[in-house]
Design an enzyme around this catalytic site. Structure first.
Site, short mmCIF file in Angstrom:
data_model
loop_
_atom_site.label_atom_id
_atom_site.label_comp_id
_atom_site.label_asym_id
_atom_site.label_seq_id
_atom_site.Cartn_x
_atom_site.Cartn_y
_atom_site.Cartn_z
N GLU A 116 5.01 0.82 11.76
CA GLU A 116 5.83 -0.15 12.50
C GLU A 116 7.25 0.36 12.62
OE1 GLU A 116 5.91 -3.82 10.31
OE2 GLU A 116 3.75 -3.81 10.02
N LYS A 118 10.99 0.36 12.05
CA LYS A 118 11.84 -0.27 11.04
C LYS A 118 13.10 -0.77 11.75
CE LYS A 118 13.75 0.25 6.43
NZ LYS A 118 15.04 -0.34 6.66
S1 IVH Z 1 8.37 -4.83 5.29
C1 IVH Z 1 7.14 -5.88 1.37
N1 IVH Z 1 8.59 -4.11 7.81
O1 IVH Z 1 13.71 -3.10 5.83
C2 IVH Z 1 7.74 -5.21 2.52
N2 IVH Z 1 10.57 -4.37 6.52
O2 IVH Z 1 14.36 -1.49 3.52
C3 IVH Z 1 9.06 -5.74 2.88
N3 IVH Z 1 12.63 -3.97 7.75
O3 IVH Z 1 14.31 -5.79 3.66
C4 IVH Z 1 9.58 -5.27 4.13
N4 IVH Z 1 11.70 -3.54 9.69
O4 IVH Z 1 14.73 -6.14 6.16
C5 IVH Z 1 9.23 -4.39 6.66
N5 IVH Z 1 8.67 -3.52 10.06
C6 IVH Z 1 9.30 -3.81 8.90
C7 IVH Z 1 10.71 -3.79 8.81
C8 IVH Z 1 11.30 -4.06 7.57
C9 IVH Z 1 12.84 -3.67 9.03
C10 IVH Z 1 13.70 -4.16 6.74
C11 IVH Z 1 13.56 -5.41 5.92
C12 IVH Z 1 13.56 -4.95 4.49
C13 IVH Z 1 14.17 -3.60 4.60
C14 IVH Z 1 13.73 -2.71 3.46
#
Ligand code: IVH
Length: 671
Positions: A116, A118
């Site tokens: 996905e 980020k």
């Molecule tokens: S999953 C348990 N998916 O990145 C997993 N996070 O560095 C938790 N973020 O705090 C996050 N895009 O704010 C996930 N596709 C995505 C994301 C994403 C941005 C951010 C999120 C998280 C941070 C961690």
């Protein structure tokens, strides 16, 4: 009486349902079915009914997005399940190490992941109970965050009520609030104009917008959100994989990034990463990497977490968009409207894979605010197609004996006085079209791809034509002959002839392109389009007063004033009257009836060999088609270039006609 009120209730419910549906089509699917005016009409009707019958107002009514009362401070929210963070990887090897750890723990030879985008914003948790948005909170320390419910409610892409019939009793949606690059640019340029605080990047601007005590301010910041996961949920069996979960979130009406795919093994992960990295600047919002997540939820549970990060997910970061370097000089450029723009000449530095040697300093006010001096070490930032800019100075690294920088008092090109009117940020050359820089820039803009699209009329050539006084206004371009052109430096007979042909071709032009090409301050492509389609002819636009102009969608008092000012300058009227004689201006009605692809919706994916994406888009639009950013049942064609993304899979799943590059070129008549 009873019957009447039942009818009324039914009408209110039906309006809400329709508004919710159209809001979703517009803000989430980017594929509206009705015009803005029609939407406004429905909303107004609902507002009127609710004003007459306040007892019928509900929290999830589309009229209730922006609460009018600012809060004194944010309350605290305890997350029922912690909001985790992610382990980071900065190179391919670290991704391979992650995959090996996952395989070892699961004791399998190959793992399926979801890759996905980020998103570079702020994490939020949005809680729905019985399908209604009841609370939204920031991540905070992962356990406790701030209550930003009123602010998240203003984000149009976030549904106040989930769509569909089968809905969980409780659903904590986890997602990222962000700001599009376009909204960020708009916000910063208006902040700059007002001498207010300028944000360093869309992430900071989104954070600032979300943490406003007054939700009306948040609403004005056009924030957006993408959902990427779920925290607590109850009363529903969640799907068995992350990919199905994302699809489900989409079905419930939540915005989910289309930049996602199911991939296998390290190779699949890296392929997605490289593709997205190549396209990251065309997305329209900042992404700072890719997140890989083990697809199976059962496997996720088996893997568990360490400290505050799950073992089943990894953030693979893109190269940084900010770097430090030193300022070797400050040049001044003169723009189309005479604005003097200071530009820092930099010690070359690689930012996000591209070498940067110049960065804009915007204007005198910005230089003063940041106190940028020659010799300083500065942070430069490059994002998207946006011009690189100096974000800030690192004061600890300032060498001795530097001096504050001041813009010159005279235009460096024509020597006319440069003035900065009281209360304004921009200093302008007063030389008007006598200033060769302003002339050059206005001709360049006129000939540019999105304006009259005069192929072969490059910067160097324009410089020669202006310097030799052969071209004083854009109308003069059409008086050039092949002989004159062929005699110029670096021009042969063939290129002179090509240019004459290109000029000839450009003579038939839509009203909206011409309006844009005239370079009226603050009239970009969208506004030009809006003016043309609302007012219908150049005569009508020329004679409209500010009041009439402000009735055009998207036109506010500033644009209206600029348009009236532009058409009241004798010099501009002279040029326009000449252009009328030289060009065949096609008014909007004529364009649309002749539009071969009117009513058709296209989605583009992957890259085309023969033209950049925005050209493909403008060609399609020129033929009356609409270009959407995501595939839905309404899509008529998907154009797939090389390395297409997940949109292609979706198109196949929905059995939508797919065109390869050759078929596409034939369709638009470019083959
Ligand atoms: S999953 C348990 N998916 O990145 C997993 N996070 O560095 C938790 N973020 O705090 C996050 N895009 O704010 C996930 N596709 C995505 C994301 C994403 C941005 C951010 C999120 C998280 C941070 C961690």
């Amino acid at each position: 009486m009873v019957r009447k009120s039942r009818g009324l209730r039914r009408r209110v419910a039906s309006l809400r349902e329709r508004l919710q549906h159209h809001n979703h089509r517009y803000y989430v699917l980017d594929d509206p079915e009705i015009s803005d005016a029609e939407y406004d009409r429905l909303l107004r009707e609902l507002q009127e009914l609710e004003a007459l019958h306040p007892e019928l107002v509900t929290a999830d009514s589309p009229t209730q997005r922006v609460g009018a009362t600012p809060v004194a401070a944010f309350g605290e929210v305890r997350h029922t399940l912690p909001m985790l963070s992610l382990a980071n990887a900065f190179d391919d090897q670290e991704v391979a190490d992650f995959d090996r750890r996952v395989r070892d723990r699961l004791e399998v030879s190959e793992v399926e992941y979801v890759a996905e985008a980020k998103l570079d914003g702020l994490a939020v948790s949005v809680r729905y109970e019985a399908g209604v948005l009841v609370q939204a909170s920031t991540r905070g320390d992962g356990t406790r965050g701030e209550d930003v419910t009123q602010n998240v409610r203003t984000i149009r892409a976030v549904p106040l009520r989930l769509l569909g019939k089968k809905i969980p009793r409780v659903l904590d949606v986890r997602g990222e609030v962000y700001m599009t690059t376009a909204a960020f640019e708009r916000l910063n340029s208006s902040q700059r104009e007002r001498g207010a605080k300028v944000f360093a990047n869309p992430r900071n601007a989104a954070a600032g917008g979300l943490r406003q005590l007054d939700p009306r301010v948040t609403a004005s910041r056009s924030l957006a959100m993408f959902a990427y996961g779920v925290g607590e949920s109850a009363g529903f069996r969640l799907p068995g994989t992350q990919s199905e979960l994302l699809a489900k979130l989409g079905e419930w009406g939540l915005p989910v990034s289309p930049e996602r795919a199911v991939v296998t093994a390290v190779e699949g992960c890296l392929e997605f990463y490289r593709d997205l990295n190549a396209r990251r600047h065309q997305l329209g919002y900042d992404v700072d990497g890719v997140v890989y997540k083990v697809n199976s939820r059962e496997a996720q549970l088996r893997l568990g977490q360490v400290a505050r990060a799950p073992r089943w997910a990894l953030a693979h970061k893109f190269p940084a968009q900010e770097q430090t370097t030193t300022v070797i000089g400050i040049d001044v450029q003169v723009g189309r409207t005479g604005a003097l723009t200071p530009v820092a000449r930099l010690e070359p530095v690689k930012v996000g894979g591209v070498t940067v040697t110049n960065a804009t300093l915007h204007n005198q006010a910005e230089i003063e605010r940041k106190d940028v001096r020659v010799g300083d070490t500065v942070v430069v930032r490059r994002a998207g197609d946006v011009i690189p800019e100096v974000v800030r100075v690192i004061p600890q690294r300032r060498p001795p004996k530097t001096r504050p920088y001041r813009l010159p008092k005279k235009c460096p090109v024509c020597g006319a006085e440069a003035l900065r009117p009281e209360g304004q940020a921009v200093t302008r050359c007063t030389g008007g079209l006598f200033c060769p820089a302003q002339r050059r820039q206005s001709i360049r803009h006129f000939a540019s791809r999105r304006a009259l699209d005069i192929e072969g009329l490059g910067v160097k050539l324009i410089e020669q034509l202006v310097a030799g006084d052969r071209v004083r206004t854009v109308a003069d371009l059409y008086r050039l002959d092949a002989q004159t052109l062929a005699a110029l430096e670096r021009m042969g007979e063939k290129s002179a002839e090509n240019l004459i042909n290109a000029l000839e071709k450009s003579k038939t032009v839509s009203l909206s392109r011409l309006l844009y090409a005239l370079g009226i301050p603050d009239v970009g492509e969208a506004t030009a389009h809006s003016l043309a389609s609302s007012l219908g002819s150049l005569d009508a636009i020329e004679s409209a007063d500010e009041e009439a102009l402000q009735r055009v969608p998207d036109v506010g008092p500033v644009v209206a004033r600029e348009v009236v000012a532009f058409f009241s300058q004798p010099h501009n009227l002279e040029v326009i009257s000449e252009l009328r004689k030289l060009l065949r201006i096609v008014d909007p009605e004529v364009v649309s009836t002749g539009a071969r692809l009117a009513g058709k919706t296209f989605v583009l994916t992957g890259s085309l060999e023969s033209m950049p994406r925005d050209e493909a888009k403008s060609r399609l639009e020129g033929l009356g088609a609409k270009v959407a950013s995501s595939v839905s049942k309404k899509t008529n064609y998907v154009v797939a270039g090389s390395e297409p993304g997940s949109k292609l899979d979706k198109a196949k799943a929905l059995e939508i006609e797919i065109l390869d590059e050759e078929a596409f070129r034939r369709l638009i008549g470019a083959a």
